[in-house]
Design a protein around this motif. Structure first.
Motif, PDB file in Angstrom:
ATOM      1  N   TYR A  58      44.129  36.057  32.169  1.00  0.00           N
ATOM      2  CA  TYR A  58      43.206  37.223  32.542  1.00  0.00           C
ATOM      3  C   TYR A  58      42.906  38.453  31.713  1.00  0.00           C
ATOM      4  N   PRO A  59      41.551  37.609  31.582  1.00  0.00           N
ATOM      5  CA  PRO A  59      40.899  38.020  30.074  1.00  0.00           C
ATOM      6  C   PRO A  59      40.136  39.188  30.610  1.00  0.00           C
ATOM      7  N   ASP A  60      39.710  39.792  32.358  1.00  0.00           N
ATOM      8  CA  ASP A  60      39.267  41.557  33.035  1.00  0.00           C
ATOM      9  C   ASP A  60      40.135  42.352  32.309  1.00  0.00           C
ATOM     10  N   SER A  61      41.669  41.881  31.449  1.00  0.00           N
ATOM     11  CA  SER A  61      42.531  43.164  31.607  1.00  0.00           C
ATOM     12  C   SER A  61      42.551  44.414  30.201  1.00  0.00           C
ATOM     13  N   GLY A  62      42.604  45.393  31.053  1.00  0.00           N
ATOM     14  CA  GLY A  62      42.320  46.173  29.612  1.00  0.00           C
ATOM     15  C   GLY A  62      43.854  46.598  28.871  1.00  0.00           C
ATOM     16  N   ARG A 109      43.062  45.379  23.974  1.00  0.00           N
ATOM     17  CA  ARG A 109      41.740  45.191  24.075  1.00  0.00           C
ATOM     18  C   ARG A 109      40.907  46.426  23.148  1.00  0.00           C
ATOM     19  N   PHE A 139      40.823  49.503  34.175  1.00  0.00           N
ATOM     20  CA  PHE A 139      40.747  48.522  34.026  1.00  0.00           C
ATOM     21  C   PHE A 139      41.948  47.942  34.701  1.00  0.00           C
TER      22      PHE A 139
END
Length: 258
Positions: A58-62, A109, A139
């Motif tokens: 899940y690269p879009d995760s906050g 991140r 996010f």
């Protein structure tokens, strides 16, 4: 001790609270991903790998988070691991409770932390919860099933100061009022969360008062706990009064029988 390890950087500052300490550590770091580990807790060997694998999925995760278990002062395991939450909308879940539970289970991140400005230092005992809410507002958040941290549980924990934790947690949640007011679902969830937190810490206050009273009688500690209960959780005072009345009635009935 820290300086005896060549790869460890030791940074000192006067005590300014948890949020300020986390911000200082963050600014002294350089990694693309960050974990905040308190001094007496432990990361398990798979912690970073499990978090990175979740980010890969899940690269879009906050941020992503896993599970933890409790240990005592000597490092002995004293609880089963926490259960993985079922929710998918973690902002909605965070408005009602804290499904994360412990900062060391979270892999952040760096760019997200920089974008939101790090920890708000005004939210002393709830700066982590406040941070999660702010990130989850903007996010997506994802979880994995890995057991990645051990939380050392003892009487020195700040979380044992129930009034302090309740007041800070409610402040962190109320800071979301403007945003939640735009969405009826979030507004309802926030109201439920305010009630859930009062009940959670209120019941702990009630249990703490009863335990102290049994052990020490009506001393200064009992009086202080009683005042805190009445101020923060008046429902607990009603339950306590009912319990005392039941005890008096039971004693009177026993005396009559004798």
């Amino acid at each position: 001790v820290a300086r005896s390890y060549s790869k460890v950087v030791y940074v000192y500052q006067s005590n300014q609270g948890v949020g300020a300490a986390r911000n200082t550590g963050f600014h002294a770091s350089a990694g693309e991903f960050v974990i905040f580990l308190d001094h007496d807790d432990r990361l398990l060997p798979n912690a970073i790998e499990a978090g990175l694998n979740c980010f890969q999925k899940y690269p879009d995760s906050g941020f992503v988070f896993g599970r933890y278990r409790k240990i005592d002062g000597a490092g002995k395991i004293i609880s089963d691991p926490t259960q993985s939450p079922d929710e998918r909308d973690f902002y909605l879940a965070l408005l009602q409770r804290n499904p994360i539970g412990h900062p060391a289970v979270v892999l952040h991140r760096r760019d997200v932390l920089e974008k939101i400005g790090g920890f708000e230092t005004a939210f002393k005992g709830s700066c982590d919860y406040h941070l999660y809410l702010r990130i989850a507002q903007s996010f997506p958040v994802h979880k994995h099933d890995g057991i990645v941290a051990e939380y050392r549980w003892h009487e020195g924990n700040a979380s044992w100061n129930y009034r302090y934790m309740l007041e800070n947690t409610l402040c962190a949640l109320r800071a979301q009022s403007l945003y939640t007011s735009r969405t009826p679902l979030y507004q309802t969830a926030m109201k439920k969360g305010l009630s859930n937190w009062r009940n959670h810490y209120g019941r702990l206050m009630l249990y703490d008062l009863r335990t102290h009273w049994k052990a020490h009688g009506l001393d200064r500690g009992s009086i202080d706990r009683f005042r805190t209960l009445v101020y923060c959780y008046p429902q607990g005072f009603a339950w306590l009064t009912k319990g005392v009345l039941r005890s008096v009635v039971h004693r009177a009935q026993s005396d009559r029988t004798v």
